[in-house]
Design an enzyme around this catalytic site. Structure first.
Site, mmCIF file in Angstrom:
data_model
loop_
_atom_site.group_PDB
_atom_site.id
_atom_site.type_symbol
_atom_site.label_atom_id
_atom_site.label_comp_id
_atom_site.label_asym_id
_atom_site.label_seq_id
_atom_site.Cartn_x
_atom_site.Cartn_y
_atom_site.Cartn_z
ATOM 1 N N HIS A 8 -4.596 73.116 23.476
ATOM 2 C CA HIS A 8 -5.236 72.236 24.454
ATOM 3 C C HIS A 8 -5.906 71.020 23.797
ATOM 4 O O HIS A 8 -6.271 70.073 24.488
ATOM 5 C CB HIS A 8 -6.247 73.019 25.305
ATOM 6 C CG HIS A 8 -7.519 73.375 24.606
ATOM 7 N ND1 HIS A 8 -7.775 74.633 24.089
ATOM 8 C CD2 HIS A 8 -8.636 72.655 24.354
ATOM 9 C CE1 HIS A 8 -8.978 74.653 23.559
ATOM 10 N NE2 HIS A 8 -9.525 73.463 23.702
ATOM 11 N N ASP A 68 -2.386 79.264 23.126
ATOM 12 C CA ASP A 68 -3.282 78.125 22.889
ATOM 13 C C ASP A 68 -3.357 77.766 21.404
ATOM 14 O O ASP A 68 -4.429 77.478 20.872
ATOM 15 C CB ASP A 68 -4.686 78.412 23.441
ATOM 16 C CG ASP A 68 -5.520 77.134 23.553
ATOM 17 O OD1 ASP A 68 -4.921 76.055 23.678
ATOM 18 O OD2 ASP A 68 -6.757 77.224 23.496
ATOM 19 N N SER A 100 -13.273 73.576 19.341
ATOM 20 C CA SER A 100 -11.950 74.138 19.599
ATOM 21 C C SER A 100 -10.987 73.799 18.471
ATOM 22 O O SER A 100 -10.843 72.637 18.087
ATOM 23 C CB SER A 100 -11.394 73.602 20.916
ATOM 24 O OG SER A 100 -12.136 74.068 22.008
#
Length: 389
Positions: A139, A169, A247
């Site tokens: 993402h 992901d 992230s």
């Protein structure tokens, strides 16, 4: 053996507490000290031990872990172009714009043409290969037109997305150029235990090289139980602070080895729950992305739950709670309520164990399941298909 210090009166001599303080200072400084009229001269060994103790007290294992892996933690800046559809000109009422006389008189078009804007994002990543391969979250880089990577030493380089897998992901980015890149050592997430140290490194809110410390709060947290139904993940849970921008950054163990890739954080009530993809899983996905740019995700189309004993405790096996219509399991004849006790001749201990066996089998290869149905045992052959294919 420690020698007891004598008691001293307050008549000009130091008290026992003061004597201990003086003795401690002497040990730390490597000097002699007079106590009660006697000169205590510390031997060289004691002076060396005192200096070592002082150094150990100032040193942090977190600092050493970050020194080992930190140079390979990168900032990933992305840009993408978003096309905005055209709308009514100037926000004028639609009925007025439909009037041809009004448009002709004022020269106003009925509809504005589409427009474009550039959206920017930022995340983290970690270099895991000397040839400049970076692990990050899908993402972070999905739909990006431009990827720029920033290193701790100030270098900035263009990055190319090798491949990404939205289901787990994870994504792999390759740095441009033949420079010498720092590399973070990869650990073994299968050896993690609840309570182990966990160190999160990344760039939350654009604050480069931020380090937070916590523990491994739990293991094998299924993403579906967190309300994430479009991912296939069993996650490491940690209370090390993970925030937007973290992230794709690494979760380190106490030795500075990467044991996870940070991916999720719970905000609002119940904050303090962060989640990372185990590095062993990430390593498998990365190898497939590097080889072909895509990842195979075999599935048989069942919802599974743990098997319970009469007293509510867990038992071996995987209970089928739902069967997807026209899926591989439905075509093979599996039913809701069946309990899968073996797959490919190997005992099934849990639902995650059955999922792992399906993944090892691969797409298009038949897998024989041993099923308990109403007390009777039967064999069912199911052929996994590609998830999302």
């Amino acid at each position: 053996m420690a020698m007891p210090l004598p008691s001293f009166s307050r008549s000009g001599l130091v008290s026992a507490r003061a004597a201990r303080a003086l003795l401690s200072a002497a040990v730390a400084g490597g000097i002699g000290v007079a106590v009660g009229g006697m000169a205590l001269v510390l031997p060289p060994q004691a002076r060396a031990q005192g200096a070592a103790s002082a150094a150990i007290g100032r040193q942090s294992f977190v600092a050493e872990a970050v020194r080992r892996a930190g140079p390979a933690v990168v900032t990933i800046d992305t840009e993408r172009t978003v096309v905005l559809p055209g709308g009514p000109a100037g926000g004028l009422p639609r009925a007025l714009l439909m009037d041809p006389l009004f448009r002709q008189f004022f020269g106003v078009p009925q509809q504005l043409p589409p427009s474009q804007r550039t959206e920017r994002g930022q995340g983290s990543g970690v270099i895991f290969s000397p040839d400049g391969l970076i692990l990050t979250n899908a993402h972070v880089v999905e739909k990006s037109d431009k990827v720029t990577v920033g290193l701790q030493d100030g270098r900035r380089a263009a990055g190319t997305v090798v491949g990404m897998d939205p289901i787990t992901d994870l994504a792999v980015v390759r740095l441009a150029g033949g420079a010498v890149w720092p590399v973070a050592p990869l650990g073994n997430s299968d050896t993690l235990h609840v309570g182990d140290w966990a160190i999160a490194v990344g760039n939350p809110f654009g604050l480069d090289n931020t380090v937070t410390l916590g523990i491994v709060s739990n293991l094998n947290r299924n993403a579906s139980k967190l309300g994430i139904t479009d991912k296939r993940l069993d996650l490491i849970q940690t209370d090390a602070a993970i925030n937007p921008g973290n992230s794709g950054g690494p979760l380190l163990n106490a030795d500075g080895e990467v044991v996870g890739i940070n991916t999720l954080v719970r905000s609002g009530p119940g904050a303090g729950l962060g989640f990372a993809i185990p590095i062993n899983r990430a390593r498998q996905i990365a190898s497939q992305l590097i080889a072909s740019g895509k990842v195979a995700h075999p599935f048989i189309g069942v919802g599974l739950d743990v098997v319970r004993t009469s007293d509510g405790g867990p038992a071996a096996g995987a209970r089928v709670v739902s069967v997807a219509p026209n899926g591989p399991a439905a075509r093979a004849g599996l039913r809701q309520g069946d309990v899968v006790v073996a797959a490919g001749g190997q005992p099934v201990q849990s639902p995650s164990g059955l999922v792992a066996m399906v993944e090892r089998t691969g797409v298009g290869r038949p897998l024989t399941l041993t099923v308990n149905r109403g007390g009777a045992e039967l064999q069912v052959s199911v052929t996994p298909a590609q998830l999302g294919g």
